[in-house]
Write an enzyme that holds these catalytic residues in place. Structure first.
Site, short mmCIF file in Angstrom:
data_model
loop_
_atom_site.label_atom_id
_atom_site.label_comp_id
_atom_site.label_asym_id
_atom_site.label_seq_id
_atom_site.Cartn_x
_atom_site.Cartn_y
_atom_site.Cartn_z
N LYS A 63 0.88 -1.18 0.00
CA LYS A 63 0.00 0.00 0.00
C LYS A 63 0.91 1.22 0.00
O LYS A 63 0.89 2.06 0.91
CB LYS A 63 -0.93 -0.06 1.23
CG LYS A 63 -2.05 0.98 1.24
CD LYS A 63 -3.12 0.74 0.20
CE LYS A 63 -4.12 1.90 0.19
NZ LYS A 63 -5.06 1.82 -0.95
N ASP A 107 -5.42 -3.11 -2.48
CA ASP A 107 -6.86 -3.04 -2.81
C ASP A 107 -7.09 -3.53 -4.24
O ASP A 107 -8.02 -4.28 -4.54
CB ASP A 107 -7.43 -1.64 -2.57
CG ASP A 107 -6.57 -0.51 -3.16
OD1 ASP A 107 -5.44 -0.78 -3.62
OD2 ASP A 107 -7.04 0.65 -3.15
#
Ligand code: IPM
Ligand code: MG
Length: 361
Positions: free
Chosen positions: A195, A227
């Protein structure tokens, strides 16, 4: 050859699935000429019931002295089990985290493979499944949020909880190397998941992984945000070969990957340190709701036992035989309830173990 195997059957369905894995291991031993000596150890709720804590120092030492550890699953129903009235550091899961850390099992290998025969159990559409998929999740297992400092404090009459996510360059480098080594023996692609658009630990992760990649010019490296990866796993799982990621992301993505392969009851895992030693356990939990009912799928544990033969004991031929026997049983139409589909024969935990063992002999 003789080997000493520490066995942590654990809680819930743990004892049933481990019993079947031992049955299959012994069949492989008889055929390929090795003997496994098992030492039963307590961990998780089973240890709390006897010692008041989920893992004793004696258990850690006994595990350390063995050639490998075979594990079932630990934990109970958080709503009803008295184990969850204890403070967090005395609950069953704390034992699992402690043994991972104490034995330095930083590399968690979780293969997710769609068996031809289980296409029917895969929730994805046929055009997404195509010829199936075959990936390995390389999850860092002894760092990150799981092991950072945590506390709950009270500030201005309000409770505040803090967890910390830390990674050092060394911790990232050693797991990255493992991922590239495995990729080299497969389709030569590493997808490093982070991330980095938000987290410092991810930005360091990315730069160290790039550095390691320089020693593996034959392996393609790509970076993916976590994600997006969660989405890509259901949109196009075929694109993945080796997914390299930190502890928490790996925990989440490996559950997702297992569902994509049909059932979490099929997903094995190996947790390794710098030596040949490892702890082998299914990726799934203890499923207390079906414990003792002969309903659990023992295949993830049986495949974990095959990984144990391959990685810790160098018994590749026997490992191949176990994997082939699992495939054959599926081909022959036998299924536990979790992977059942029309036209197949549903069997229980013990019968599934028998059928696999028979196909080894
Ligand atoms: C796993 C499990 C464990 C984890 C739990 C039981 C602490 O979910 O092995 O994936 O989060 O690592
Ligand atoms: Mg998990």
């Amino acid at each position: 050859m003789n080997y000493n195997i520490a066995v942590i059957a654990g809680d819930g369905i743990g004892p049933e699935i481990v019993r079947e894995a031992r049955k299959v291991l012994d069949a492989a031993g008889a055929k390929y000429g090795f003997t496994l000596h098992y030492t039963d150890l307590l961990m998780g709720g089973a240890s709390i019931d006897v010692h008041g804590i989920p893992l004793t120092d004696e258990t850690i030492e006994a595990a350390r002295k063995s050639d490998a550890v075979l594990m079932g699953s630990i934990g109970g129903d958080a709503k009803t089990s008295p184990w969850y009235q204890l403070p967090p550091e005395k609950r069953p899961e704390a034992g699992l985290l402690k043994i991972r850390k104490s034995l330095n099992l930083f590399a968690n290998v979780r293969p997710a493979y769609l068996y031809e025969e289980l296409k029917g159990a895969c929730p994805l559409k046929d055009e997404i499944i195509g010829d199936g998929f075959d990936m390995v999740i390389m999850r860092e297992l002894t760092g990150g949020l799981y092991f950072g400092e945590r506390k709950t404090v009270e500030e201005n009459g309000e409770k505040k909880a803090i967890d910390t996510l830390t990674y050092s360059e060394g911790e990232i480098r050693r797991i990255a190397k493992r991922a590239f080594d495995i990729a080299r023996k497969r389709r030569k692609k590493v997808t490093s998941v982070d991330k980095a658009n938000v987290l410092d630990s991810s930005r360091l992760w990315r730069s160290v992984v790039e550095e390691v990649a320089k020693d593996y010019e034959d392996v393609t490296l790509e970076h993916m945000l976590v994600d997006n990866c969660a989405m890509q796993l259901v949109r196009d799982p075929k694109q993945f070969d080796v997914i390299l990621t930190e502890n928490m992301f790996g925990d989440i993505l490996s559950d997702e990957a297992s569902m994509v392969t049909g059932s979490i009851g099929m997903l094995s895992s190996a947790s390794l340190n710098e030596t040949k030693f490892g702890l082998y356990e299914p990726s799934h939990g203890s499923a207390p709701d079906i414990a003792g009912k002969d309903l659990a799928n023992p295949i993830a544990t049986i495949l974990s036992a095959a990984m144990m033969l391959r990685y810790s004991l160098d018994l590749d031929e026997a490992a191949d035989a176990i994997e082939a026997a699992v495939k054959q049983v599926l081909k022959d139409g036998f299924r536990t309830g979790d992977i059942m589909s029309e036209g197949c024969t549903q069997v229980g935990t013990a019968k599934m173990g028998d059928l696999i063992a028979e196909r080894i002999r």
